[in-house]
Each structure stands twice: as C-alpha cells, then as structure tokens.
Design an enzyme around this catalytic site. Structure first.
Site, PDB file in Angstrom:
ATOM      1  N   VAL A  72     162.164   4.492 147.366  1.00 18.16           N
ATOM      2  CA  VAL A  72     163.095   3.990 146.357  1.00 18.16           C
ATOM      3  C   VAL A  72     164.471   3.923 147.001  1.00 18.16           C
ATOM      4  CG1 VAL A  72     164.298   4.594 144.203  1.00 18.16           C
ATOM      5  CG2 VAL A  72     161.824   4.760 144.334  1.00 18.16           C
ATOM      6  N   CYS A  73     165.248   2.922 146.601  1.00 18.85           N
ATOM      7  CA  CYS A  73     166.631   2.769 147.056  1.00 18.85           C
ATOM      8  C   CYS A  73     166.671   2.684 148.592  1.00 18.85           C
ATOM      9  CB  CYS A  73     167.469   3.921 146.504  1.00 18.85           C
ATOM     10  SG  CYS A  73     169.253   3.661 146.542  1.00 18.85           S
ATOM     11  N   THR A  74     167.601   3.391 149.222  1.00 16.86           N
ATOM     12  CA  THR A  74     167.711   3.321 150.684  1.00 16.86           C
ATOM     13  C   THR A  74     166.634   4.131 151.387  1.00 16.86           C
ATOM     14  OG1 THR A  74     169.413   5.045 150.536  1.00 16.86           O
ATOM     15  CG2 THR A  74     170.162   2.771 150.775  1.00 16.86           C
ATOM     16  N   GLY A  94     163.954  -0.749 144.128  1.00 17.71           N
ATOM     17  CA  GLY A  94     165.372  -1.002 144.349  1.00 17.71           C
ATOM     18  C   GLY A  94     166.193   0.260 144.137  1.00 17.71           C
TER      19      GLY A  94
END
Length: 228
Positions: free
Chosen positions: A103-105, A153
C-alpha cells in the site's frame, strides 16, 4: 484433513505510516483460514511515523515462508529500501510468496526488491513517478493488480486493497461480509482526496510539504534502484 493455513506476513519498519498497516491488517486478519504474522527485521517494538508503537513483532529471519507478503508505505520507505538487513529478508520471503502486495509507497519497497519490472503498480500520487526507477509502470488506480502483484494507492486505499485481497482468497461474499462487519462505507466530508478534485489551496499546501521531502526521498530511491 484440514486445509493448510494461508500465511500472510506484514513486514513493518520504523517510520512506516500506521494506517497503511492497520487498515489492511483489520481486513486481512479477518480472512478465514489465514494466519497473519506481523514482523520486522529486528523484531520487537516498531514505531510508526505517527507516534504509535507496535510491540511484539516477529523477526523476519525467523519466518520460513509465506503465501502473501505485504509491506506498508510511509516517508521512511525510501530509507528502508537501503537497509540491506531488511531487504535481504524481504527479498527472501518475496521469492517464495504467491502474492506480493503493498500500500502507498510500499510499492517502492517491492520495486527495490526487484519484483516490479514490467509490472503496473499503484503508489501514493505524490511519489508515483519514482516507480519507473525500478522498472515498474505507474498506475493511478486505487487498487492495481498485475499477475501476482496487488498494490494499493495512498494510505486509505489500504482498506480497498485488503478487501480485493479478501475477495481473491475467500470469495466476494466473505469480502463483503468483512466490509459490512467493519462498516466500511466511506462518505468523506470533503471531495479533496485526490489531487484532481482537491481545492487549489489544499493541493498547494500538500505539494509544498512534499517538495521539501522530495530531494532526500529521490536520492534514496535512486540509490536502491542502482543496485538492481
């Protein structure tokens, strides 16, 4: 004979964003037949970027294998990708996992592990352009699947991501039941959750903060990419 347990490893590191972890964990831990192991390279307590500390994590080196490997993001993601002790254990588990997820970075961690070459991947919108450093194809989707790689994201997309994983592993009805049990029915008070819809003033504030962090984060990403 009972079916074998499906092992999920959530790989934490100091400075990760707690909601990147706790949102997915809330869903993944409810999947029938799954054993969720919260782990880190040193084991023991791991402090998140918001001041919360997660105690009792298992050492990654003590985990023989997993079926699904998950890594959250955070501002420290571009630091941990240059932590060879963490990456060595992460890459070892990734080599045998059926699913590679983030998730995310956290997708930058997957990229630094060398598993995103030629694959589409999601990331927080502010850092998505770093994915090509690792041979990945940036995708603006909230949840993106490319083969055995499933990525979410930024931050709150983690719940959507985890429900997609739940549907993959246990079927849509189980995933929907989990969604209902946690009353996940988002209705935010503002339409400011994406740069395309956020008011200009809010977008400017966030971009200014991200710009301050960009040089250091980009240097970290390039250093990790150079090792691939």
């Amino acid at each position: 004979m009972a079916p074998p347990t499906f092992i999920i490893v959530e790989a934490l590191y100091p400075g990760m964003t707690q909601l990147d972890f706790t949102g997915p964990h809330t869903v993944l831990s409810r999947i029938p037949g799954a054993e969720v192991i919260v782990a880190s390279e040193p084991g023991g307590p791991i402090a998140s970027d918001g001041g919360l500390t997660f105690a009792g994590t298992k050492r990654l080196a003590e985990i023989e294998r997993c079926d699904l490997l998950f890594v959250p993001g955070g501002m420290a993601a571009t630091d941990v990708i240059n932590n060879r002790a963490f990456m060595a254990e992460f890459e070892r588990l990734a080599a045998g996992a059926r699913y590679l997820t983030s998730v995310c970075t956290g997708s930058l961690v997957l990229g630094a592990a060398g598993v995103l070459k030629g694959k589409r991947a999601a990331c927080h919108w502010a850092w998505r352009d770093m994915l090509p450093l690792f041979g990945a194809i940036p995708d603006a989707g909230r949840v993106v699947r490319d083969g055995n790689v499933i990525t979410g994201g930024g931050v709150t997309a983690g719940i959507d991501f985890a429900l997609v994983v739940a549907a993959e592993l246990a079927g849509e009805t189980v995933a929907q039941a989990i969604q209902l049990s946690i009353e996940y029915a988002p209705a935010p008070p503002f339409d400011a959750g994406r740069p395309e819809t956020a008011p200009p003033e809010a977008l400017a504030l966030v971009k200014a903060r991200m710009a301050e962090a960009l040089p250091g984060r980009l240097a970290g990403a390039k250093a990790a990419a150079a090792r691939l």
